[in-house]
Design an enzyme around this catalytic site. Structure first.
Site, short mmCIF file in Angstrom:
data_model
loop_
_atom_site.label_atom_id
_atom_site.label_comp_id
_atom_site.label_asym_id
_atom_site.label_seq_id
_atom_site.Cartn_x
_atom_site.Cartn_y
_atom_site.Cartn_z
N LYS A 1 0.83 -1.20 0.00
CA LYS A 1 0.00 0.00 0.00
C LYS A 1 0.86 1.25 0.00
O LYS A 1 0.55 2.23 -0.67
CB LYS A 1 -0.87 0.03 1.25
CG LYS A 1 -2.04 -0.88 1.23
CD LYS A 1 -2.94 -0.43 2.36
CE LYS A 1 -3.95 -1.43 2.75
NZ LYS A 1 -4.65 -1.02 3.97
N ASP B 1 -9.16 1.36 4.79
CA ASP B 1 -9.41 -0.03 5.14
C ASP B 1 -9.96 -0.69 3.89
O ASP B 1 -10.79 -0.10 3.19
CB ASP B 1 -10.38 -0.15 6.31
CG ASP B 1 -10.33 -1.56 6.91
OD1 ASP B 1 -9.26 -2.19 6.88
OD2 ASP B 1 -11.36 -2.04 7.39
N SER B 2 -9.45 -1.85 3.59
CA SER B 2 -9.85 -2.53 2.36
C SER B 2 -10.13 -3.97 2.67
O SER B 2 -9.72 -4.50 3.70
CB SER B 2 -8.72 -2.51 1.33
OG SER B 2 -8.16 -1.24 1.22
N PHE C 1 -0.54 -8.55 -4.04
CA PHE C 1 -0.51 -9.19 -2.73
C PHE C 1 -1.90 -9.73 -2.41
O PHE C 1 -2.83 -9.62 -3.20
CB PHE C 1 -0.03 -8.19 -1.65
CG PHE C 1 -1.01 -7.08 -1.38
CD1 PHE C 1 -1.10 -5.99 -2.23
CD2 PHE C 1 -1.85 -7.11 -0.26
CE1 PHE C 1 -2.00 -4.95 -1.98
CE2 PHE C 1 -2.75 -6.08 0.01
CZ PHE C 1 -2.82 -5.00 -0.86
N GLY C 2 -2.01 -10.30 -1.22
CA GLY C 2 -3.31 -10.74 -0.72
C GLY C 2 -4.03 -11.69 -1.67
O GLY C 2 -3.48 -12.69 -2.12
N TYR C 3 -5.27 -11.35 -1.98
CA TYR C 3 -6.11 -12.22 -2.79
C TYR C 3 -5.90 -12.02 -4.30
O TYR C 3 -6.63 -12.61 -5.10
CB TYR C 3 -7.59 -11.97 -2.44
CG TYR C 3 -7.92 -12.28 -0.99
CD1 TYR C 3 -8.22 -13.57 -0.59
CD2 TYR C 3 -7.92 -11.27 -0.03
CE1 TYR C 3 -8.52 -13.86 0.74
CE2 TYR C 3 -8.22 -11.55 1.30
CZ TYR C 3 -8.52 -12.84 1.68
OH TYR C 3 -8.80 -13.12 2.99
N ASP C 4 -4.94 -11.19 -4.69
CA ASP C 4 -4.74 -10.88 -6.12
C ASP C 4 -4.60 -12.13 -7.01
O ASP C 4 -5.15 -12.14 -8.12
CB ASP C 4 -3.51 -9.98 -6.31
CG ASP C 4 -3.77 -8.55 -5.88
OD1 ASP C 4 -4.93 -8.22 -5.57
OD2 ASP C 4 -2.81 -7.76 -5.83
N HIS D 1 -9.73 -0.96 -6.69
CA HIS D 1 -10.50 -0.30 -5.64
C HIS D 1 -9.68 0.81 -4.98
O HIS D 1 -10.10 1.94 -4.89
CB HIS D 1 -10.92 -1.35 -4.60
CG HIS D 1 -9.80 -2.28 -4.20
ND1 HIS D 1 -9.07 -2.99 -5.11
CD2 HIS D 1 -9.26 -2.58 -2.99
CE1 HIS D 1 -8.15 -3.70 -4.48
NE2 HIS D 1 -8.23 -3.46 -3.20
N ARG D 2 -8.45 0.48 -4.55
CA ARG D 2 -7.65 1.47 -3.84
C ARG D 2 -7.14 2.55 -4.79
O ARG D 2 -7.16 3.73 -4.47
CB ARG D 2 -6.48 0.80 -3.11
CG ARG D 2 -5.75 1.71 -2.15
CD ARG D 2 -4.86 0.95 -1.19
NE ARG D 2 -4.29 -0.21 -1.82
CZ ARG D 2 -4.73 -1.45 -1.64
NH1 ARG D 2 -5.69 -1.69 -0.79
NH2 ARG D 2 -4.18 -2.45 -2.28
P1 ITT Z 1 -3.03 -2.03 7.10
O1 ITT Z 1 -4.25 -2.29 7.95
O2 ITT Z 1 -1.75 -1.88 7.86
O3 ITT Z 1 -3.21 -0.90 6.16
P2 ITT Z 1 -3.63 -4.58 5.85
O4 ITT Z 1 -2.77 -5.52 5.08
O5 ITT Z 1 -4.32 -5.11 7.06
O6 ITT Z 1 -2.77 -3.30 6.14
P3 ITT Z 1 -6.30 -3.91 4.85
O7 ITT Z 1 -6.82 -4.00 6.24
O8 ITT Z 1 -6.68 -2.73 4.07
O9 ITT Z 1 -4.69 -4.02 4.83
O10 ITT Z 1 -6.70 -5.13 3.97
C1 ITT Z 1 -7.12 -6.32 4.56
C2 ITT Z 1 -6.80 -7.47 3.69
O11 ITT Z 1 -7.60 -7.39 2.50
C3 ITT Z 1 -5.36 -7.58 3.22
O12 ITT Z 1 -4.56 -8.23 4.18
C4 ITT Z 1 -5.53 -8.42 1.95
O13 ITT Z 1 -5.64 -9.77 2.28
C5 ITT Z 1 -6.89 -7.94 1.42
N1 ITT Z 1 -6.66 -6.88 0.39
C6 ITT Z 1 -6.82 -5.54 0.53
N2 ITT Z 1 -6.49 -4.91 -0.61
C7 ITT Z 1 -6.10 -5.87 -1.48
C8 ITT Z 1 -5.62 -5.86 -2.80
O14 ITT Z 1 -5.43 -4.73 -3.49
N3 ITT Z 1 -5.33 -7.02 -3.38
C9 ITT Z 1 -5.47 -8.18 -2.72
N4 ITT Z 1 -5.89 -8.27 -1.46
C10 ITT Z 1 -6.20 -7.13 -0.83
#
Ligand code: ITT
Length: 193
Positions: A13, A70-71, A151-154, A179-180
């Site tokens: 992020k 928050d995402s 990252f994450g669910y990408d 989204h972001r």
């Molecule tokens: P911070 O709270 O420190 O910002 P975080 O990793 O916990 O970092 P979020 O709460 O915004 O970030 O997101 C929660 C989860 O949602 C994150 O760990 C991912 O698994 C998923 N996520 C969010 N944005 C994503 C993206 O662009 N692509 C894939 N997964 C995403």
């Protein structure tokens, strides 16, 4: 130069957001720039509540303007889960891989694979009312992993109309559609006004 703190330690992020805010003249600080910070438990029931909580707590503590987001991922066939639990879907301190595995397992028998990423941003400036921005990226949960970026669910998210997994996009291309990315763009349009 105007200073703004982005309330995240998520390196992905940080890179995504810096790339968009620096060109419009902001010195972007992140949580890595501060030695001591209050602990913030993200226990809200909505993305908006969590974004607000992060933003107000940090702004009051640091005495600076703060952007907090928050995402998460909402999957329609799972009653919009994982939602605000996206980071800890498979439990506390789990890897992205653990969350992806559990999601694929929970989706095994589902025909409706529609999902969306959501981002809510709270802009909290000293002595001003908070302002919120929200945006989405709609798609489907894949049945297999593809792509090495993001990252994450990408790797298991197929972008609607493009039939391409989000992890196959470069960071620049992801920022244009995500989204972001779109949410930060709304914030930037507002800050430029
Ligand atoms: P911070 O709270 O420190 O910002 P975080 O990793 O916990 O970092 P979020 O709460 O915004 O970030 O997101 C929660 C989860 O949602 C994150 O760990 C991912 O698994 C998923 N996520 C969010 N944005 C994503 C993206 O662009 N692509 C894939 N997964 C995403």
């Amino acid at each position: 130069m105007k200073e703004i703190v982005i309330a995240t330690k998520n390196e992905h992020k940080v890179i995504e957001m810096k790339k968009m805010l620096e060109p419009i003249g902001y010195k972007v600080l992140t949580l890595y720039d501060f030695l001591e910070l209050p602990e913030i438990i993200e226990d809200g029931e909505t993305f908006k509540e969590n974004a607000y909580k992060k933003a107000i707590t940090l702004s009051k503590y640091l005495n600076k303007d703060v952007i907090a987001d928050d995402s998460g991922l909402e999957v329609f066939a799972l009653n919009n889960e994982p939602g605000v639990y996206s980071a800890r879907y498979a439990g506390e301190n789990v890897s992205y891989e653990d969350n992806n595995k559990l999601l694929l397992k929970n989706m095994e028998n589902k025909t409706n694979r529609k999902a969306r990423f959501v981002t809510t941003i709270c802009l909290y400036r000293l002595d001003k009312d908070p302002i919120y921005f929200e945006d989405y990226l709609v798609g489907e949960i894949a049945k297999e992993y593809k792509g090495n970026n993001g990252f994450g669910y990408d790797p298991i998210f197929i972008v609607e109309n493009f039939n391409k997994h989000l992890a196959e996009y470069s960071l620049e291309d992801k920022n244009l559609i995500s989204h972001r990315g779109k949410c930060v763009q709304k914030l930037i349009n507002y800050l430029k006004e």
